[in-house]
Design a protein around this motif. Sequence first.
Motif, short mmCIF file in Angstrom:
data_model
loop_
_atom_site.label_atom_id
_atom_site.label_comp_id
_atom_site.label_asym_id
_atom_site.label_seq_id
_atom_site.Cartn_x
_atom_site.Cartn_y
_atom_site.Cartn_z
N THR A 50 42.22 -0.62 24.62
CA THR A 50 43.54 -0.08 23.88
C THR A 50 43.72 1.10 24.80
O THR A 50 42.94 2.08 25.25
N GLN A 51 45.05 1.37 25.19
CA GLN A 51 45.61 2.21 25.81
C GLN A 51 46.85 3.02 25.31
O GLN A 51 47.68 2.29 25.02
N THR A 52 46.67 4.31 24.91
CA THR A 52 48.05 5.09 24.32
C THR A 52 49.05 5.71 25.55
O THR A 52 48.52 6.23 26.33
N ILE A 53 50.23 5.42 25.39
CA ILE A 53 51.23 5.89 26.45
C ILE A 53 52.45 6.54 26.01
O ILE A 53 52.56 6.18 24.66
N ASP A 54 52.91 7.32 26.58
CA ASP A 54 54.24 8.02 26.08
C ASP A 54 55.43 7.05 25.87
O ASP A 54 55.53 6.18 27.01
N ALA A 55 56.31 6.94 24.82
CA ALA A 55 57.20 5.77 24.95
C ALA A 55 58.41 6.24 25.70
O ALA A 55 58.44 7.44 25.79
N SER A 56 59.27 5.36 25.71
CA SER A 56 60.77 5.71 26.47
C SER A 56 61.39 6.56 25.39
O SER A 56 62.23 7.39 25.75
N PHE A 57 61.10 6.71 24.13
CA PHE A 57 61.74 7.30 23.06
C PHE A 57 61.15 8.80 23.23
O PHE A 57 59.91 8.76 23.08
N GLY A 58 61.84 9.96 23.26
CA GLY A 58 61.17 11.15 23.44
C GLY A 58 60.29 11.43 22.17
O GLY A 58 60.61 11.49 21.30
N GLY A 59 59.03 11.86 22.35
CA GLY A 59 58.01 12.27 21.59
C GLY A 59 57.20 10.95 20.95
O GLY A 59 56.44 11.23 20.04
N TRP A 60 57.69 9.83 21.24
CA TRP A 60 57.13 8.51 20.49
C TRP A 60 55.82 8.12 21.56
O TRP A 60 55.87 8.53 22.70
N LYS A 61 55.10 7.12 20.81
CA LYS A 61 54.10 6.63 21.47
C LYS A 61 53.78 5.25 21.35
O LYS A 61 54.55 4.51 20.50
N VAL A 62 53.19 4.58 22.51
CA VAL A 62 52.82 3.04 22.50
C VAL A 62 51.53 2.83 22.50
O VAL A 62 50.80 3.45 23.46
N ASP A 63 50.80 2.15 21.67
CA ASP A 63 49.52 1.79 21.69
C ASP A 63 49.45 0.33 22.43
O ASP A 63 49.75 -0.58 21.88
N LEU A 64 48.81 0.45 23.91
CA LEU A 64 48.77 -0.92 24.49
C LEU A 64 47.41 -1.56 24.09
O LEU A 64 46.30 -0.85 24.60
N THR A 65 47.15 -2.53 23.63
CA THR A 65 45.85 -3.07 23.42
C THR A 65 45.84 -4.59 24.25
O THR A 65 46.66 -5.34 23.99
N ASN A 66 44.60 -4.63 24.86
CA ASN A 66 44.50 -5.96 25.61
C ASN A 66 43.08 -6.34 24.99
O ASN A 66 42.04 -6.01 25.16
N SER A 67 43.24 -7.62 24.62
CA SER A 67 42.10 -8.35 24.05
C SER A 67 41.82 -9.67 24.66
O SER A 67 42.70 -10.52 24.79
N LEU A 68 40.59 -10.23 24.83
CA LEU A 68 40.28 -11.44 25.54
C LEU A 68 40.90 -12.50 24.32
O LEU A 68 41.54 -13.61 24.95
N ASP A 69 40.38 -12.20 23.34
CA ASP A 69 40.63 -13.33 22.31
C ASP A 69 42.00 -13.19 21.76
O ASP A 69 42.90 -14.27 21.46
N ALA A 70 42.58 -12.04 21.30
CA ALA A 70 43.81 -12.18 20.76
C ALA A 70 44.95 -11.94 21.56
O ALA A 70 46.10 -12.05 21.12
N GLY A 71 44.62 -11.41 22.90
CA GLY A 71 45.76 -11.18 23.76
C GLY A 71 46.31 -9.76 23.67
O GLY A 71 45.96 -8.95 22.99
N PRO A 72 47.57 -9.58 24.42
CA PRO A 72 47.76 -8.18 24.54
C PRO A 72 48.72 -8.07 23.25
O PRO A 72 49.46 -8.68 22.74
N SER A 73 49.05 -6.83 22.99
CA SER A 73 49.95 -6.24 21.87
C SER A 73 50.34 -4.72 22.23
O SER A 73 49.61 -4.07 22.47
#
Length: 330
Positions: A50-73
């Motif tokens: 999982t990687q947390t990045i700054d969203a395009s919306f100011g002050g918001w965040k996006v959690d990027l999760t990459n999983s071999l079984d479940a895929g990306p979210s």
Amino acid sequence: MSSGLSRHRIVLRAAVATAALAGALLAPAVAFADGTGTATGTNASHCTVTQTIDASFGGWKVDLTNSLDAGPSAVLKDDQGKTVATVDRAHPEDLANGLKIKDADTLSPVFLDRSQGDPAPWRETPFPALPKDCSKTEPTPKPSPTPKPTSGTDKPTPPPVLEPGTGPITVIGKCTVLQTIPSRFGGWTVDLTNSLDDGPSAVLKTDAGKVVATVDRAHPEDREHGLWIKRADTTTPLFLDNNQGGDSPWRETPFPALPEGCVNPGTGTTAPADTTTTQTKTVPVGGVAAGAEGGTGIDTPLLAGGAATAAVGVLGLGYAVRRRRSSSRI
């Protein structure tokens, strides 16, 4: 005795603390892909990052999760940490919130986000990479067949010729016949009725006998259910049906023919009577002529003749009066 036991406990506690500290220092760091956030192993699975990045919306965040079984979210969260929207392998797009996952079925997906909508450009961020020992066997793509070379003599394949529907014909009235044919919808049927008085009708029924749609002389088309009657105002109508719509071919089936002797006079070719011919009537002279005045109608020639006779009589009477006046003066 008690002091010796206490020293042993202190030594044991120190050993346990030292081992825990050593284990924490020796734990391997988790690798992460390039980005503005930090990739961490948040799940128990070794092949989930999982990687947390700054969203395009100011002050918001996006959690990027990459999983071999479940895929990306990708989970979009506001400045309070509340989840606003999520995209994943099963639902890779949420255009209302400006989220999208490209190559969601691969091991190297890409996250796209934007905050304004069209025509604003998308920002691309690769999902965190999985550890090197996390891999899955990708199916080998089948090679595309080599297209067959064509020559100038090749002709395009003609459209399929649809055979008309068939079925037994039943006479259900003096000039009414019925034929049931298979519909182009699998298992359904169409009742074709041809009647001299009522005209043609076609009734589409399900395999359970439930009526789905009907076309007849008054309403010969139902394009939604693929039904159409051509020449509905004649004694030789034609039924057309279609089960796909668009440019798919129509099947043509003649309605069952009426029995011999059933002819609609309205469809004949006999010329109508000439209504412009003037009919005349001969009126006898004398007393019988008075009886002619009791007829049911007044003929124009008769009226004209009577007027002429009256005019002649008036002229003769005037001549006689003038003659008598001249004689008396003499």
